[in-house]
Scaffold this motif. Structure first.
Motif, PDB file in Angstrom:
ATOM      1  N   ILE A  36       0.845  -1.194   0.000  1.00 30.08           N
ATOM      2  CA  ILE A  36       0.000   0.000   0.000  1.00 30.08           C
ATOM      3  C   ILE A  36       0.879   1.243   0.000  1.00 30.08           C
ATOM      4  N   ILE A  37       1.822   1.279   0.912  1.00 27.49           N
ATOM      5  CA  ILE A  37       2.815   2.344   0.989  1.00 27.49           C
ATOM      6  C   ILE A  37       4.084   1.802   0.328  1.00 27.49           C
ATOM      7  N   LEU A  38       4.635   2.591  -0.596  1.00 26.56           N
ATOM      8  CA  LEU A  38       5.782   2.124  -1.371  1.00 26.56           C
ATOM      9  C   LEU A  38       7.096   2.778  -0.950  1.00 26.56           C
ATOM     10  N   GLY A  39       7.044   3.624   0.075  1.00 27.11           N
ATOM     11  CA  GLY A  39       8.258   4.244   0.583  1.00 27.11           C
ATOM     12  C   GLY A  39       8.011   5.660   1.052  1.00 27.11           C
ATOM     13  N   THR A  40       9.054   6.248   1.622  1.00 29.16           N
ATOM     14  CA  THR A  40       9.014   7.626   2.077  1.00 29.16           C
ATOM     15  C   THR A  40      10.264   8.337   1.584  1.00 29.16           C
ATOM     16  N   GLU A  41      10.158   9.642   1.444  1.00 23.13           N
ATOM     17  CA  GLU A  41      11.282  10.439   0.949  1.00 23.13           C
ATOM     18  C   GLU A  41      11.020  11.899   1.267  1.00 23.13           C
ATOM     19  N   MET A  42      12.038  12.705   1.075  1.00 24.89           N
ATOM     20  CA  MET A  42      11.874  14.155   1.105  1.00 24.89           C
ATOM     21  C   MET A  42      11.783  14.600  -0.350  1.00 24.89           C
ATOM     22  N   ARG A  43      10.755  15.355  -0.667  1.00 22.85           N
ATOM     23  CA  ARG A  43      10.578  15.852  -2.028  1.00 22.85           C
ATOM     24  C   ARG A  43      10.384  17.359  -1.933  1.00 22.85           C
ATOM     25  N   ASP A  52       0.490   3.311  -3.425  1.00 25.04           N
ATOM     26  CA  ASP A  52       0.001   2.625  -4.612  1.00 25.04           C
ATOM     27  C   ASP A  52      -1.214   3.386  -5.146  1.00 25.04           C
ATOM     28  N   GLY A  53      -1.157   3.793  -6.400  1.00 24.32           N
ATOM     29  CA  GLY A  53      -2.215   4.618  -6.988  1.00 24.32           C
ATOM     30  C   GLY A  53      -3.576   3.948  -7.025  1.00 24.32           C
ATOM     31  N   ILE A  54      -3.617   2.673  -7.319  1.00 25.50           N
ATOM     32  CA  ILE A  54      -4.898   1.953  -7.372  1.00 25.50           C
ATOM     33  C   ILE A  54      -5.517   1.911  -5.980  1.00 25.50           C
ATOM     34  N   THR A  55      -4.688   1.671  -4.974  1.00 20.90           N
ATOM     35  CA  THR A  55      -5.196   1.664  -3.601  1.00 20.90           C
ATOM     36  C   THR A  55      -5.710   3.044  -3.221  1.00 20.90           C
ATOM     37  N   TRP A  56      -4.933   4.077  -3.518  1.00 24.02           N
ATOM     38  CA  TRP A  56      -5.339   5.444  -3.180  1.00 24.02           C
ATOM     39  C   TRP A  56      -6.705   5.776  -3.786  1.00 24.02           C
ATOM     40  N   LEU A  82       3.537  17.586  12.365  1.00 17.45           N
ATOM     41  CA  LEU A  82       4.164  17.605  11.053  1.00 17.45           C
ATOM     42  C   LEU A  82       3.426  18.676  10.262  1.00 17.45           C
ATOM     43  N   ALA A  83       4.006  19.860  10.178  1.00 22.46           N
ATOM     44  CA  ALA A  83       3.309  21.020   9.615  1.00 22.46           C
ATOM     45  C   ALA A  83       2.864  20.790   8.183  1.00 22.46           C
ATOM     46  N   GLU A  84       3.657  20.030   7.442  1.00 18.05           N
ATOM     47  CA  GLU A  84       3.360  19.833   6.021  1.00 18.05           C
ATOM     48  C   GLU A  84       3.863  18.463   5.598  1.00 18.05           C
ATOM     49  N   ALA A  85       3.113  17.815   4.740  1.00 17.59           N
ATOM     50  CA  ALA A  85       3.523  16.540   4.152  1.00 17.59           C
ATOM     51  C   ALA A  85       2.744  16.372   2.853  1.00 17.59           C
ATOM     52  N   GLN A  86       3.159  15.400   2.077  1.00 14.10           N
ATOM     53  CA  GLN A  86       2.433  15.122   0.845  1.00 14.10           C
ATOM     54  C   GLN A  86       2.481  13.641   0.530  1.00 14.10           C
ATOM     55  N   ALA A  87       1.526  13.220  -0.281  1.00 16.67           N
ATOM     56  CA  ALA A  87       1.495  11.857  -0.789  1.00 16.67           C
ATOM     57  C   ALA A  87       1.591  11.931  -2.297  1.00 16.67           C
ATOM     58  N   VAL A  88       2.372  11.031  -2.859  1.00 17.13           N
ATOM     59  CA  VAL A  88       2.467  10.899  -4.308  1.00 17.13           C
ATOM     60  C   VAL A  88       2.138   9.459  -4.664  1.00 17.13           C
ATOM     61  N   ASP A  89       1.626   9.269  -5.870  1.00 21.79           N
ATOM     62  CA  ASP A  89       1.321   7.899  -6.293  1.00 21.79           C
ATOM     63  C   ASP A  89       2.555   7.253  -6.899  1.00 21.79           C
ATOM     64  N   ASP A  90       2.407   6.014  -7.303  1.00 21.89           N
ATOM     65  CA  ASP A  90       3.538   5.254  -7.829  1.00 21.89           C
ATOM     66  C   ASP A  90       4.040   5.768  -9.176  1.00 21.89           C
TER      67      ASP A  90
END
Length: 109
Positions: A36-43, A52-56, A82-90
Motif C-alpha cells: 500500500i505504501i511504497l516508501g518515504t522520501e523528502m521531495r 500505490d495509486g490503485i489503492t489510493w 508535522l506542519a506539512e507533508a504530501q502523498a504521491v502515487d507510484d
C-alpha cells in the motif's frame, strides 16, 4: 477481505487514538509489506510518502486522512506536529497534501 481490514486498521487508530509512535511505525511497516505504501522520501523539502495509486483511488477520505495521521505520528511523535507533508502515487504524481497545523488533507486527485 484481509486487504480491506488492513486499510481500516491503518486509518482508524491514527484518528481515534492518541499518538503512539511505535504503534504507528508498526502499522506503517505493515502497509509497506502489503504494497500500500511504497516508501518515504523528502521531495522539495517536504516529507513525502509514496502510495500505490490503485489503492489510493479505492479508499475513502477517512482512510486517506488516517494515512497522514499515522505518518505524522511516526515522524513527529507524541507531542509534535508535522506542519506539512504530501502523498504521491507510484507514478510520482502528487495526490494529496497535509496541513498538520489544521489537521486537514487537501485531495489533489
Amino acid at each position: 477481505m484481509r486487504f480491506v481490514i488492513f486499510l481500516a486498521a491503518l486509518a482508524v487508530p491514527g484518528i481515534a487514538a492518541a499518538c503512539d509512535p511505535a504503534e504507528a511505525e508498526g502499522r506503517w511497516l505493515n502497509a509497506e509489506d502489503q504494497g500500500i505504501i511504497l516508501g518515504t522520501e523528502m521531495r522539495d523539502g517536504v516529507p513525502t510518502f509514496v502510495v500505490d495509486g490503485i489503492t489510493w483511488d479505492s479508499v475513502d477520505s477517512t482512510t486517506r486522512r488516517g494515512m497522514f495521521v499515522t505518518f505524522e505520528c511516526m515522524i513527529a511523535g507524541t507531542d509534535g506536529v508535522l506542519a506539512e507533508a504530501q502523498a504521491v502515487d507510484d507514478r510520482g504524481r502528487a495526490v494529496a497534501r497535509w496541513d498538520g497545523v489544521r489537521s486537514k488533507v487537501e485531495i489533489l486527485r
